[in-house]
Design an enzyme around this catalytic site. Structure first.
Site, PDB file in Angstrom:
ATOM      1  CG  HIS A 267      -2.008   0.937   1.298  1.00  0.00           C
ATOM      2  ND1 HIS A 267      -2.378   1.747   0.262  1.00  0.00           N
ATOM      3  CD2 HIS A 267      -2.823   1.276   2.344  1.00  0.00           C
ATOM      4  CE1 HIS A 267      -3.364   2.541   0.654  1.00  0.00           C
ATOM      5  NE2 HIS A 267      -3.663   2.280   1.908  1.00  0.00           N
ATOM      6  CG  HIS A 308      -4.317   0.593  -8.180  1.00  0.00           C
ATOM      7  ND1 HIS A 308      -5.671   0.566  -7.897  1.00  0.00           N
ATOM      8  CD2 HIS A 308      -3.762   1.483  -7.328  1.00  0.00           C
ATOM      9  CE1 HIS A 308      -5.911   1.423  -6.928  1.00  0.00           C
ATOM     10  NE2 HIS A 308      -4.772   1.991  -6.550  1.00  0.00           N
ATOM     11  CG  ASP A 366       2.832   4.286  -4.005  1.00  0.00           C
ATOM     12  OD1 ASP A 366       1.823   3.558  -3.965  1.00  0.00           O
ATOM     13  OD2 ASP A 366       2.994   5.257  -3.248  1.00  0.00           O
TER      14      ASP A 366
HETATM   15  C1  SDX Z   1      -1.427   2.146  -3.335  1.00  0.00           C
HETATM   16  O1  SDX Z   1      -6.131   0.735  -3.114  1.00  0.00           O
HETATM   17  C2  SDX Z   1      -5.651   1.951  -3.398  1.00  0.00           C
HETATM   18  O2  SDX Z   1      -6.344   2.811  -3.893  1.00  0.00           O
HETATM   19  C3  SDX Z   1      -4.199   2.152  -2.992  1.00  0.00           C
HETATM   20  C4  SDX Z   1      -3.562   3.451  -3.410  1.00  0.00           C
HETATM   21  C5  SDX Z   1      -4.154   4.635  -2.687  1.00  0.00           C
HETATM   22  O3  SDX Z   1      -4.029   5.748  -3.199  1.00  0.00           O
HETATM   23  O4  SDX Z   1      -4.668   4.421  -1.550  1.00  0.00           O
HETATM   24  O5  SDX Z   1      -3.695   3.622  -4.813  1.00  0.00           O
HETATM   25  C6  SDX Z   1      -2.064   3.459  -3.064  1.00  0.00           C
HETATM   26  O6  SDX Z   1      -1.378   1.343  -2.442  1.00  0.00           O
HETATM   27  C7  SDX Z   1      -0.909   1.846  -4.717  1.00  0.00           C
HETATM   28  C8  SDX Z   1      -0.373   0.375  -4.847  1.00  0.00           C
HETATM   29  C9  SDX Z   1       1.056   0.359  -4.307  1.00  0.00           C
HETATM   30  N1  SDX Z   1       1.580  -1.019  -4.237  1.00  0.00           N
HETATM   31  C10 SDX Z   1       2.523  -1.476  -5.069  1.00  0.00           C
HETATM   32  O7  SDX Z   1       2.994  -0.826  -6.001  1.00  0.00           O
HETATM   33  C11 SDX Z   1       3.033  -2.873  -4.714  1.00  0.00           C
HETATM   34  C12 SDX Z   1       3.143  -3.711  -6.014  1.00  0.00           C
HETATM   35  N2  SDX Z   1       1.787  -3.966  -6.497  1.00  0.00           N
HETATM   36  C13 SDX Z   1       1.181  -5.216  -6.099  1.00  0.00           C
HETATM   37  O8  SDX Z   1       1.582  -5.788  -4.916  1.00  0.00           O
HETATM   38  C14 SDX Z   1      -0.284  -5.326  -6.490  1.00  0.00           C
HETATM   39  O9  SDX Z   1      -0.399  -4.877  -7.767  1.00  0.00           O
HETATM   40  C15 SDX Z   1      -1.313  -4.627  -5.624  1.00  0.00           C
HETATM   41  C16 SDX Z   1      -1.181  -4.992  -4.188  1.00  0.00           C
HETATM   42  C17 SDX Z   1      -1.210  -3.144  -5.768  1.00  0.00           C
HETATM   43  C18 SDX Z   1      -2.690  -5.052  -6.138  1.00  0.00           C
HETATM   44  O10 SDX Z   1      -2.811  -6.392  -5.873  1.00  0.00           O
HETATM   45  P1  SDX Z   1      -4.161  -7.208  -6.282  1.00  0.00           P
HETATM   46  O11 SDX Z   1      -5.198  -6.308  -6.809  1.00  0.00           O
HETATM   47  O12 SDX Z   1      -4.514  -8.093  -5.128  1.00  0.00           O
HETATM   48  O13 SDX Z   1      -3.689  -8.023  -7.515  1.00  0.00           O
HETATM   49  P2  SDX Z   1      -3.007  -9.442  -7.455  1.00  0.00           P
HETATM   50  O14 SDX Z   1      -1.940  -9.450  -6.403  1.00  0.00           O
HETATM   51  O15 SDX Z   1      -4.082 -10.460  -7.354  1.00  0.00           O
HETATM   52  O16 SDX Z   1      -2.284  -9.496  -8.867  1.00  0.00           O
HETATM   53  C19 SDX Z   1      -2.995  -9.945 -10.024  1.00  0.00           C
HETATM   54  C20 SDX Z   1      -1.914 -10.597 -10.883  1.00  0.00           C
HETATM   55  C21 SDX Z   1      -1.126 -11.686 -10.144  1.00  0.00           C
HETATM   56  O17 SDX Z   1      -0.605 -12.588 -11.125  1.00  0.00           O
HETATM   57  P3  SDX Z   1      -1.438 -13.971 -11.437  1.00  0.00           P
HETATM   58  O18 SDX Z   1      -1.683 -14.643 -10.091  1.00  0.00           O
HETATM   59  O19 SDX Z   1      -2.688 -13.533 -12.143  1.00  0.00           O
HETATM   60  O20 SDX Z   1      -0.498 -14.764 -12.324  1.00  0.00           O
HETATM   61  O21 SDX Z   1      -0.939  -9.607 -11.241  1.00  0.00           O
HETATM   62  C22 SDX Z   1       0.324  -9.967 -10.674  1.00  0.00           C
HETATM   63  C23 SDX Z   1       0.051 -10.972  -9.560  1.00  0.00           C
HETATM   64  O22 SDX Z   1       1.169 -11.825  -9.369  1.00  0.00           O
HETATM   65  N3  SDX Z   1       0.905  -8.736 -10.145  1.00  0.00           N
HETATM   66  C24 SDX Z   1       2.184  -8.393 -10.276  1.00  0.00           C
HETATM   67  C25 SDX Z   1       2.288  -7.124  -9.673  1.00  0.00           C
HETATM   68  N4  SDX Z   1       1.092  -6.749  -9.206  1.00  0.00           N
HETATM   69  C26 SDX Z   1       0.236  -7.748  -9.503  1.00  0.00           C
HETATM   70  N5  SDX Z   1       3.242  -9.027 -10.827  1.00  0.00           N
HETATM   71  C27 SDX Z   1       4.423  -8.373 -10.769  1.00  0.00           C
HETATM   72  N6  SDX Z   1       4.618  -7.157 -10.218  1.00  0.00           N
HETATM   73  C28 SDX Z   1       3.561  -6.500  -9.667  1.00  0.00           C
HETATM   74  N7  SDX Z   1       3.732  -5.302  -9.116  1.00  0.00           N
END
Ligand code: SDX
Length: 431
Positions: A267, A308, A366
């Site tokens: 997050h 996201h 971010d």
């Molecule tokens: C913020 O919610 C908000 O509004 C948050 C925010 C705000 O203003 O409050 O916008 C601020 O928190 C932004 C997000 C910051 N976090 C990151 O940058 C961390 C990296 N991102 C991930 O951890 C992830 O994308 C999340 C946590 C942001 C979202 O996760 P989800 O929606 O639960 O998606 P998921 O983990 O189920 O991913 C779906 C697929 C998966 O692959 P498969 O299982 O389908 O094969 O996408 C892949 C994941 O492995 N994936 C990624 C990835 N993010 C998702 N693969 C590689 N790198 C990534 N960053």
């Protein structure tokens, strides 16, 4: 009269079907009102709330497919370009952009609340100097509930407004004190001659020994970062504040809970994690190796700042942040900043890669914010603190909306139980 839309839930085992009303908002997807479901004795199951609307709200709207973000209907791009942070704070809290008179009145209300109770300074001494500033923020903001509790009736709109003003005014002061404590410098008091953002930079970087004047272009860049991070509908930390607040808890304690939730690298901690990731990649030549790791299910490495839960298009805040990045680096003569070059190359490579395209993974807010903060000489461990300063107005606006909602109920989700069936106690001699 438009026919009411109904969803009928039917079962293949003869269980009577259930009619569930479909509700429409001003914008965005319809929702299925499942409150009738209780009569079936069954619950919905949605870990991580991927398909669940936890509340109704009129504050922020996100269109994840189109990559749109509106605060009270105003597009984030227009606010980031044309508004000040306190103007946006007024918009989020009260629902409208202020007139000139209201703006000056709001600024005064904030300005004369920027100091903290002198006793609050002793809280810092309980932390090791090298404690992560987010740990200190959780503790000290939570401690505000000890200073403002007995006189606080959350059902009184005026008391809620004063709590909001106190948090907007004091969180930057507390945040700057976290930094000063961390580096062993004396705390700097707020200077009410300065604007909100300039005052924060003054408390962060000024010392009692000499005058400090922030570069106006860098002040504007940080103000834009505050605006971009101010609110984002029901994200993890805002949902935490709402859940804590639904029990009637003290709003300062609720915001401390929001700060705790924001800290996580998935997050708000992602901005710090992006810089650590770029540092680990080390050189543009290493990017393909790390992109391959991000795609490997067996490798826990993820591209921080990418992906996201809601945006399946470029996060509109990331676009503004990338422009801000370029402006700040140019102003500082750092156009060839290695981190920025690596970030842009990483974005270029990832956005062409089938894995990211298929999963609609784009840079989020971010991804670039950390590079700007680093250029502003904000230390890495303060990046998420900056996010918390900005998001405080979002948290307290959403808390205020929830408390004033006549339909307010304590949040109490249920579960799918997978544990042991009933069994009798076994004396230790027989185990
Ligand atoms: C913020 O919610 C908000 O509004 C948050 C925010 C705000 O203003 O409050 O916008 C601020 O928190 C932004 C997000 C910051 N976090 C990151 O940058 C961390 C990296 N991102 C991930 O951890 C992830 O994308 C999340 C946590 C942001 C979202 O996760 P989800 O929606 O639960 O998606 P998921 O983990 O189920 O991913 C779906 C697929 C998966 O692959 P498969 O299982 O389908 O094969 O996408 C892949 C994941 O492995 N994936 C990624 C990835 N993010 C998702 N693969 C590689 N790198 C990534 N960053």
């Amino acid at each position: 009269m438009e026919k009411k839309r109904i969803a009928t839930l039917s079962f293949n085992d003869g269980t009577p079907s259930v009619e569930l009303p479909i509700l429409s908002g001003t914008l965005g997807p319809d929702v299925i009102d499942i409150r009738n479901l209780a009569k079936t004795g069954m619950f919905t199951y949605d870990p991580g709330y991927l398909s669940t609307a936890s509340c109704n709200s009129g504050i922020t709207y996100i269109d994840g497919e189109a990559g749109h973000l509106y605060y009270r209907g105003y597009p984030i791009e227009q606010l980031a370009e044309k508004a000040g942070f306190l103007e946006v704070s007024h918009l989020l809290l009260y629902g409208d952009l202020p007139t000139q008179q209201k703006k000056e009145e709001f600024e005064r209300k904030i300005k004369y609340r920027t100091m903290v109770h002198d006793q609050l300074m002793t809280f810092y001494k309980g932390f090791r100097r090298d404690a992560h500033p987010m740990a200190v923020m959780v503790g000290v903001v939570g401690a505000l509930s000890a200073f403002y509790h007995d006189s606080l009736d959350i059902n009184n709109p005026e008391h809620r407004e004063i709590s909001a003003l106190r948090l907007i005014a004091k969180v930057p002061t507390i945040a700057a004190m976290c930094y000063k404590y961390n580096i062993g410098h004396p705390f700097m008091y707020p200077n009410n001659e300065l604007g909100y953002v300039e005052n924060f930079l003054h408390m962060m970087f000024a010392t009692p020994c000499e005058p400090y004047h922030a570069n106006p272009k860098l002040v504007r860049a940080l103000e834009r970062i505050f605006i971009l991070h101010a609110d984002h509908e029901q994200n993890a930390s805002t949902s935490t504040v709402r859940l804590a607040g639904s029990s009637g808890a003290n709003p300062f304690a609720c915001v401390a809970a929001g700060i705790a939730a924001l800290w996580g690298p998935a997050h708000g901690g992602a901005n710090e994690a992006v810089l650590k990731m770029l540092d680990e990649i080390g050189d543009i030549s290493q990017i393909p190796k790390f992109v391959a790791r991000a795609k490997d299910r067996n490798d826990p490495f993820r591209l921080m700042g990418f992906g996201h839960r809601v945006y399946k298009n470029m996060d509109p805040r990331a676009k503004v942040m990338r422009e801000t990045c370029y402006e700040v680096l140019t102003e500082l003569g750092l156009q060839n900043d290695k981190m920025f070059e690596m970030a842009m190359e990483l974005e270029r490579i990832a956005l062409q890669d089938e894995y990211f395209i298929e999963r609609k993974l784009y840079p989020n807010v971010d991804f670039y914010s950390g590079i700007v903060l680093r250029a502003l000489k904000v230390p890495l461990n303060m990046f998420t603190v900056i996010f918390a300063i900005a998001r405080t107005i979002g948290w307290i606006s959403q808390w205020n909306e929830m408390i004033s909602d006549s339909e307010r109920k304590i949040g109490r989700p249920r579960q799918l139980y997978l544990g042991q069936k009933r069994r009798d106690f076994v004396p230790i001699s027989e185990r």
